[in-house]
Design an enzyme around this catalytic site. Structure first.
Site, PDB file in Angstrom:
ATOM      1  N   GLY A  62       0.819  -1.195   0.000  1.00 39.40           N
ATOM      2  CA  GLY A  62       0.000   0.000   0.000  1.00 39.40           C
ATOM      3  C   GLY A  62       0.859   1.253   0.000  1.00 39.40           C
ATOM      4  CG  LEU A  63       1.991   3.395   3.119  1.00 37.98           C
ATOM      5  CD1 LEU A  63       3.279   3.302   3.886  1.00 37.98           C
ATOM      6  CD2 LEU A  63       1.172   4.576   3.587  1.00 37.98           C
ATOM      7  CB  CYS A  64       1.406   3.418  -3.902  1.00 38.52           C
ATOM      8  SG  CYS A  64       0.448   1.923  -3.867  1.00 38.52           S
ATOM      9  N   GLY A  65      -0.849   6.073  -2.642  1.00 32.97           N
ATOM     10  CA  GLY A  65      -1.929   6.943  -3.073  1.00 32.97           C
ATOM     11  C   GLY A  65      -3.145   6.154  -3.528  1.00 32.97           C
TER      12      GLY A  65
END
Lengths: 131, 292
Positions: free
Chosen positions: B89-92
């Site tokens: 995750g952590l990709c907008g």
């Protein structure tokens, strides 16, 4: 005479692109030599060695594990999933290819697919001593 | 009102977060370059493959006995949605926008009374879809242990898809992935895999000549089409990898900037409060002295 525009492409990248004198391919139905001005043709390849003759006459040999080739007025395009210069093909590489072909054979369903996998395996085995 | 100590702690923690997001941004930038190169390098193969199939398809059109991978099964009942997303995750909005496109597509098909099957590639897509569409998910693979996408992974996916197709598992397959436009723009895309989409391929100009085929066209197509599935999936995976890094880079850039803003605000608050306290203490001392 104008050279033959030859492109060798693998899924990961364009391996070779440029003008050469001629190319010899291991077609499914027999070896064929492609020179500049060849008529348009499509063919599948069996595992074997592609020989590329440069303009100066120097020849390069490249091992391919099947694929296909297309000749059109623009030149020759060779699509191969595995393409390795023969000089870099070691016994390990061949053993690996044969092992993966054996896996394919084991996984193939009886019938046409199995026959094809068997063919590939046999052609690879026939190549092994030659390289 | 937060005490000075609370504020100090808060500032320290935001600073630590900023360091992490900054590092992640730089890692994503480095990975992006590699992923982008791989995606660009893979384009010639899939383009040539499409062109060859386009040529053959136009030669085969109108003739009976075209392979089902090209012509379809003749039905339009069961749809397989192959949803390719990232592992992390952590990709907008990267994962959620692909999942959203797939969801809309699935809803539309369900409303038309079609049968929907979902094949998720990548952990995040599976997470996003399994709550509502869990019962449609028939297959899942993830590449958490894979560092650099290679053709072998795409082949493994294609193998499963083709296995399902030959067992009559579905009629139409669509691949969902995110096309890499630029670092700041990634476009979720749906691409039809089966039957093969040859509308975009232009036949080469042969100057009036006809292709000679060896073996026959049909046989070449039968050999080529399964391979084409793997090639298209490979392309999708590579585009996805580049898009993921691009999305992460811009998301982390935003996060770093937000953290900076927050630190500024908190520092002002901290300084004001400290000043207020000093003033308060001074007043106390002065008024104490005056009272004497």
């Amino acid at each position: 005479m104008a050279g033959l525009h030859f492109e060798l492409v693998s899924p990961a990248r364009l391996l070779f692109s440029g003008s050469v004198a001629s190319v010899t391919l291991p077609g499914t139905e027999g070896e064929m030599g492609i020179y500049p001005g060849h008529s348009p043709i499509l063919t599948t390849l069996r595992p074997g060695v592609v020989t590329v003759t440069r303009d100066g006459g120097a020849a390069e040999r490249i091992f391919v594990k099947g694929g296909m080739a297309e000749v059109n007025p623009q030149g020759l395009t060779l699509l191969a999933e595995v393409a390795i210069p023969v000089a870099e093909v070691t016994a390990d590489v061949m053993a690996h290819q044969i092992a993966s072909a054996e896996e394919d054979l084991a996984a193939a369903k009886p019938g046409e697919a199995q026959r094809k996998a068997m063919e590939v395996l046999n052609q690879l085995k026939a190549l092994q001593p030659a390289l | 009102m937060a005490s000075l100590k609370d504020l100090r702690n808060r500032i320290a923690s935001v600073k630590a977060t900023r360091k992490i997001t900054k590092a992640m941004q730089m890692v994503a930038a480095a990975k992006l370059r590699r992923a982008q190169e791989a995606a660009v390098a893979a384009r010639p193969y899939s383009e040539r493959m499409q062109a060859v199939i386009g040529n053959l398809a136009s030669a085969m059109s109108g003739k009976a006995g075209a392979p089902t991978l090209l012509a379809g099964t003749g039905f339009d009942q069961t749809h397989l949605l192959i949803v390719a997303t990232a592992e992390r995750g952590l990709c907008g909005g990267f994962n959620s926008s692909i999942a959203k496109l797939a969801r809309e597509h699935a809803d539309r098909l369900i409303a038309q009374g079609k049968t929907v099957k979902i094949f998720t590639v990548g952990k995040k897509g599976n997470d996003a879809l399994k709550r509502v569409y869990g019962k449609y998910i028939v297959e899942h693979v993830d590449f958490r242990s894979v560092k650099q996408m290679s053709f072998a992974e795409a082949q493994a996916v294609a193998h499963k898809v083709l296995g399902m197709f030959h067992n009559g598992g579905f009629d139409v397959a669509t691949l969902f992935f995110s096309e890499f436009k630029s670092v700041i723009s990634q476009k979720p895309t749906a691409q039809r895999l089966i039957p093969a989409d040859v509308s975009g391929a232009k036949p080469a100009d042969l100057g009036g000549a006809v292709y000679e085929a060896e073996p026959e066209e049909g046989e070449i197509l039968a050999d080529l089409l399964p391979r084409n599935i793997a090639v298209q999936i490979f392309r999708g995976l590579l585009e996805n990898a580049a898009s993921e890094q691009g999305a992460r880079m811009s998301a982390m850039d935003n996060a770093t900037r937000n953290a900076g803003d927050m630190i500024n605000k908190l520092s002002i608050k901290y300084n004001r409060q400290r000043q207020a306290q000093i003033t308060k203490e001074l007043i106390e001392i002065i008024s104490g002295a005056e009272a004497l």
